[in-house]
Each structure stands twice: as C-alpha cells, then as structure tokens.
Enzyme design. Structure first.
Site, PDB file in Angstrom:
ATOM      1  CG  HIS A  15      -0.149  -0.042   2.601  1.00 37.17           C
ATOM      2  ND1 HIS A  15       0.461   1.140   3.134  1.00 37.17           N
ATOM      3  CD2 HIS A  15       0.177  -0.905   3.470  1.00 37.17           C
ATOM      4  CE1 HIS A  15       1.021   0.855   4.277  1.00 37.17           C
ATOM      5  NE2 HIS A  15       0.821  -0.375   4.447  1.00 37.17           N
ATOM      6  NE  ARG A  32      -1.272  -0.212   6.937  1.00 41.88           N
ATOM      7  CZ  ARG A  32      -1.811  -0.924   7.973  1.00 41.88           C
ATOM      8  NH1 ARG A  32      -2.935  -0.551   8.576  1.00 41.88           N
ATOM      9  NH2 ARG A  32      -1.251  -1.903   8.742  1.00 41.88           N
ATOM     10  CD  GLU A  79       2.367  -5.385   8.102  1.00 42.04           C
ATOM     11  OE1 GLU A  79       2.504  -6.476   7.988  1.00 42.04           O
ATOM     12  OE2 GLU A  79       3.045  -4.598   7.751  1.00 42.04           O
ATOM     13  CG  HIS A  88      -0.715  -4.814   5.090  1.00 36.62           C
ATOM     14  ND1 HIS A  88      -1.051  -3.268   5.361  1.00 36.62           N
ATOM     15  CD2 HIS A  88      -1.961  -5.249   4.835  1.00 36.62           C
ATOM     16  CE1 HIS A  88      -2.620  -3.367   5.270  1.00 36.62           C
ATOM     17  NE2 HIS A  88      -3.107  -4.354   5.166  1.00 36.62           N
TER      18      HIS A  88
END
Length: 247
Positions: free
Chosen positions: A10, A61, A87, A182
């Site tokens: 991201h 995100r 993540e 991530h």
C-alpha cells in the site's frame, strides 16, 4: 497465456510517516501515499498489466490503495478483501516508535523481532487487544484473525491458503492478479512463491507503492525469482526501507 501476479505494498500511511509500528491499526494513507497509489496504477496501465482480479486486506490503507490504482488504470475492476492478507500483529509494540523500540530492545533483539521467521513481539495487553478487535476493519473477523502477537512464520501460515486457494487458480486460468497488502503479508507471499531461505527473507524489503511483477511459468513456478519492479527506482526505495530497520 500464463497468468501474471503483481504484489503491491500500500501507499505510505500516516503511521509509516510517523515511524511507528502499525500492525493491525487501521490508519489512512497520507497525501503522499495516495499519490504513490495513483502512480502505481499509471505504471500498470503504461506496461499493459491490467488486473482481472484485485485482492486486498481488510485494512483501509490497502483498500484505498487498490481503489486509487484501479482509478488510475481507468477500469472498473473487481476488488476482494481477505483478512489473511492483513499486516502482522506487532503485539505490545503496536503504535510505538520504531526508533524508541530499537533503543529499548537493543539491536539484536530488535532485528530478531523485525526480520526473523520466529522473532515474537511481546503480547499486546488485553485492553489494547480488545479495542483493536472492535475496530471497524476487524470486528467481524474470526477470532484467529486478531492474535495478541504474531511471528512472521504465523503470517506465512495464514497467507499460504489464499495463495494456493484463490490466487493460483486464477493465475493458472491465465488471469492477471494484483495483490495490494502490507510489508509483512507480502514478504510472506514472496517467501512462499520464491522459496526464500530465512537469510533471504530477512533481507527482503518492499517499498510502499511499487508494483512487483511475477509471471507464472509452464511448470507453475514464478519468474523471475524475486520479481521485477515496474519502476527501476524501486530498488533505491527498498534500500531506504532497510535503513529504517526493515519492512
């Protein structure tokens, strides 16, 4: 036609910019991060790499990056979210300064937690874990999706089923798949598809907003090993990530 896989971390988030451990905190992109996402989409469009499927995590995100990428490509592309691409949970380090953690833990322990397969952060306090569990991006997920801490090995274990059960069938069918996630969940993807050793994995740093392209070969392997960045300046960006202590 063999399928193509693009992995994209991201765009820069507010926590990236602040230099803190983000983990499962659901933070937005910065203005610079939004621009990175648009530039990533422009790179994909210019290279003719138009996804048939976009997979994201459940965190904003990642989702917002995918939306901006598809906007820049100029196509209404199907976007799916999978919590397994979230993540890594950095446990009690979540929300804390990386610089301060490095000073407190010492270089050896800090590097083991950040870069090794089995380095485990201290567990998140129950009150912090419960507040995280009730956040909008995580509240409807299975309990196994929000642990109190995770190793990178744990992330590999949860990412692998998405790779084998969702991504690979699409690639075998000839599709182009974009995975927007991530630093650590994508390190986990790369660990599986490239067969990385622990030393190689420790040295892998993925910069924000830089598409990394793989092609599925006739033997269902991925080429080239390590992928190819669509933007050659991405290697410099990866070096900057390494200087900060890693993804």
């Amino acid at each position: 036609m063999n399928g193509r896989l693009v992995v994209l971390r991201h765009g820069q988030s507010t926590a990236n910019a602040a230099g803190v451990f983000t983990g499962l905190l659901d933070v937005p992109l910065t203005d610079a991060g939004e621009q990175q996402a648009l530039q990533a989409g422009a790179l994909l469009r210019a290279d003719g790499v138009i996804p048939d499927l976009v997979l994201t995590s459940t965190l904003q995100r990642s989702v917002r990056t995918a939306e901006l990428v598809t906007e820049a490509i100029g196509r209404d592309l199907p976007i799916e979210s999978a919590w397994q691409l979230n993540e890594r949970n950095y446990g009690a380090l979540t929300g804390h300064s990386k610089h301060a953690a490095r000073a407190t833990l010492g270089e050896v322990a800090f590097t083991r937690i950040r870069r090794s397969l089995n380095g485990q952060p201290p567990r998140m306090p129950l009150r912090q874990w419960w507040a995280l569990r009730r956040s909008s991006a995580l509240r409807d997920l299975p309990w196994s999706a929000v642990r109190r801490t995770e190793t990178l090995s744990d992330v590999i274990d949860r990412v692998r089923p998405v790779l084998t059960g969702r991504i690979m069938p699409a690639l075998v069918a000839g599709s182009t798949v974009l995975v927007v996630a991530h630093g650590n969940s994508l390190r986990a993807v790369c660990a599986v598809i490239d067969g990385l050793s622990e030393v190689e994995l420790a040295g892998l740093n993925l910069p924000t907003g830089q598409p990394l392209l793989y092609r599925l070969d006739d033997d269902r392997g991925f080429r080239p090993r390590g992928g190819t960045y669509l933007d050659p300046t991405a290697l410099t960006a990866a070096a900057l990530v390494a200087a900060e202590g890693g993804t």
